[in-house]
Motif scaffolding. Structure first.
Motif, PDB file in Angstrom:
ATOM      1  N   ALA A  31       1.377   6.559 -13.586  1.00  0.00           N
ATOM      2  CA  ALA A  31       2.497   5.909 -12.912  1.00  0.00           C
ATOM      3  C   ALA A  31       3.631   5.738 -13.919  1.00  0.00           C
ATOM      4  O   ALA A  31       3.413   5.228 -15.022  1.00  0.00           O
ATOM      5  N   CYS A 152       6.830   6.298  -2.351  1.00  0.00           N
ATOM      6  CA  CYS A 152       6.780   5.154  -1.424  1.00  0.00           C
ATOM      7  C   CYS A 152       8.121   4.453  -1.274  1.00  0.00           C
ATOM      8  O   CYS A 152       8.197   3.381  -0.662  1.00  0.00           O
ATOM      9  N   GLN A 160       3.014   2.691   2.679  1.00  0.00           N
ATOM     10  CA  GLN A 160       2.773   2.720   1.244  1.00  0.00           C
ATOM     11  C   GLN A 160       1.284   2.754   0.958  1.00  0.00           C
ATOM     12  O   GLN A 160       0.812   3.499   0.094  1.00  0.00           O
ATOM     13  N   ILE A 164      -0.640   5.606  -1.178  1.00  0.00           N
ATOM     14  CA  ILE A 164      -1.307   5.228  -2.422  1.00  0.00           C
ATOM     15  C   ILE A 164      -2.807   5.523  -2.344  1.00  0.00           C
ATOM     16  O   ILE A 164      -3.413   6.048  -3.290  1.00  0.00           O
ATOM     17  N   THR A 182       7.610   5.040  -9.628  1.00  0.00           N
ATOM     18  CA  THR A 182       7.608   3.917  -8.704  1.00  0.00           C
ATOM     19  C   THR A 182       8.373   2.748  -9.307  1.00  0.00           C
ATOM     20  O   THR A 182       8.486   2.628 -10.525  1.00  0.00           O
ATOM     21  N   GLN A 186       2.633  -2.905  -8.633  1.00  0.00           N
ATOM     22  CA  GLN A 186       1.362  -3.023  -7.927  1.00  0.00           C
ATOM     23  C   GLN A 186       0.744  -1.663  -7.630  1.00  0.00           C
ATOM     24  O   GLN A 186      -0.478  -1.515  -7.617  1.00  0.00           O
ATOM     25  N   HIS A 187       1.566  -0.641  -7.402  1.00  0.00           N
ATOM     26  CA  HIS A 187       1.038   0.702  -7.172  1.00  0.00           C
ATOM     27  C   HIS A 187       0.263   1.183  -8.399  1.00  0.00           C
ATOM     28  O   HIS A 187      -0.799   1.806  -8.274  1.00  0.00           O
ATOM     29  N   GLU A 190      -3.091  -0.712  -8.732  1.00  0.00           N
ATOM     30  CA  GLU A 190      -4.119  -0.313  -7.781  1.00  0.00           C
ATOM     31  C   GLU A 190      -4.791   1.008  -8.134  1.00  0.00           C
ATOM     32  O   GLU A 190      -6.006   1.150  -7.972  1.00  0.00           O
TER      33      GLU A 190
END
Length: 248
Positions: A31, A152, A160, A164, A182, A186-187, A190
């Motif tokens: 990410a 997203c 989203q 994801i 992103t 939080q993406h 996770e």
């Protein structure tokens, strides 16, 4: 596998990225976070070979598929038409899709859960559906590395979650290495195995998510106070900006 070492990239003669380093193993998920204009898209374009580095190394092992930010298309293409465009390297410049190409595309549309939309016009779909079509297009090229630019960004919470969870499944079940940009930490919490925080003023920070994605690092990255919040039981957590903390 992705290997980025001391990477520097310019656009239009202007330096955008410098001293960027991170390594991601096969099947990992990276990410990329950072404020607007710090070079997130530039990094992705270097990864897919559209931009040449000024210095350093940018290596992607295997075939890559690219999913740009969502947009409308100019013509009334169907979902099947759009997804078939991902077979271009297999069909050839003047070739026509063959049975095998249709089988591969329908297989990936089914994996996305949208094969029933194959004859729908792309521009009539919801944002979440269109994003899944574009992912299917990239996968139709039978890529080893999937690279997505803010997948997203325009989606509601439900869509989203769909995207994801799909990226996580592609990594876990199909061994595809995933890179995505992103603005939502939080993406990364996770699903990301690795995180790259692009700081325009430097230094960039990259490495395993648990080590790099901290409240202090996010505060420095976005120049707003950010705190970590642990849910009951301590198994999961999130990050949130502390807006207006001095207000009554």
């Amino acid at each position: 596998m992705i290997e980025i070492a001391d990477l520097a990239v310019s656009r239009g003669g202007r330096p955008v990225l410098a001293d960027c380093t991170i390594s991601v193993p096969d099947g990992g998920i990276l990410a990329v976070l950072g404020a607007n204009g710090v070079g997130k898209t530039t990094l992705l374009l270097a990864l897919i070979g559209v931009l040449r580095p000024d210095a350093g190394r940018c290596m992607v092992e295997g075939r890559s598929g690219y999913v740009p930010q969502l947009h409308d298309v100019a013509f009334s293409y169907t979902v099947l038409d759009i997804a078939l465009m991902g077979r271009a390297r297999h069909v050839g410049l003047f070739g026509a899709p063959r049975r095998r190409d249709y089988e591969v595309v329908h297989g990936f549309l089914a994996l996305m859960g949208i094969d029933h939309l194959a004859e729908r016009t792309f521009n009539t779909l919801s944002g979440g559906q269109r994003q899944l079509v574009m992912i299917a297009q990239a996968l139709a090229g039978e890529c080893d590395v999937l690279i997505l630019d803010e997948p997203c960004a325009t989606l509601d919470y439900k869509n989203q979650l769909v995207v994801i969870e799909l990226l996580h499944r592609l990594s876990r079940e199909h061994g595809i290495t995933v890179v995505f940009t992103t603005h939502a930490p939080q993406h990364a919490v996770e699903i990301a195995s690795h995180v790259l925080l692009l700081n325009g003023a430097g230094p960039h920070r990259g490495g395993p998510t648990g080590e790099i994605l901290t409240a202090d690092n996010l505060t420095a990255l976005y120049d707003v106070p950010i705190a970590r919040a642990d849910f009951a039981g301590g198994a999961r957590y999130t990050f949130a900006p502390l807006y207006g903390t001095g207000a009554p």
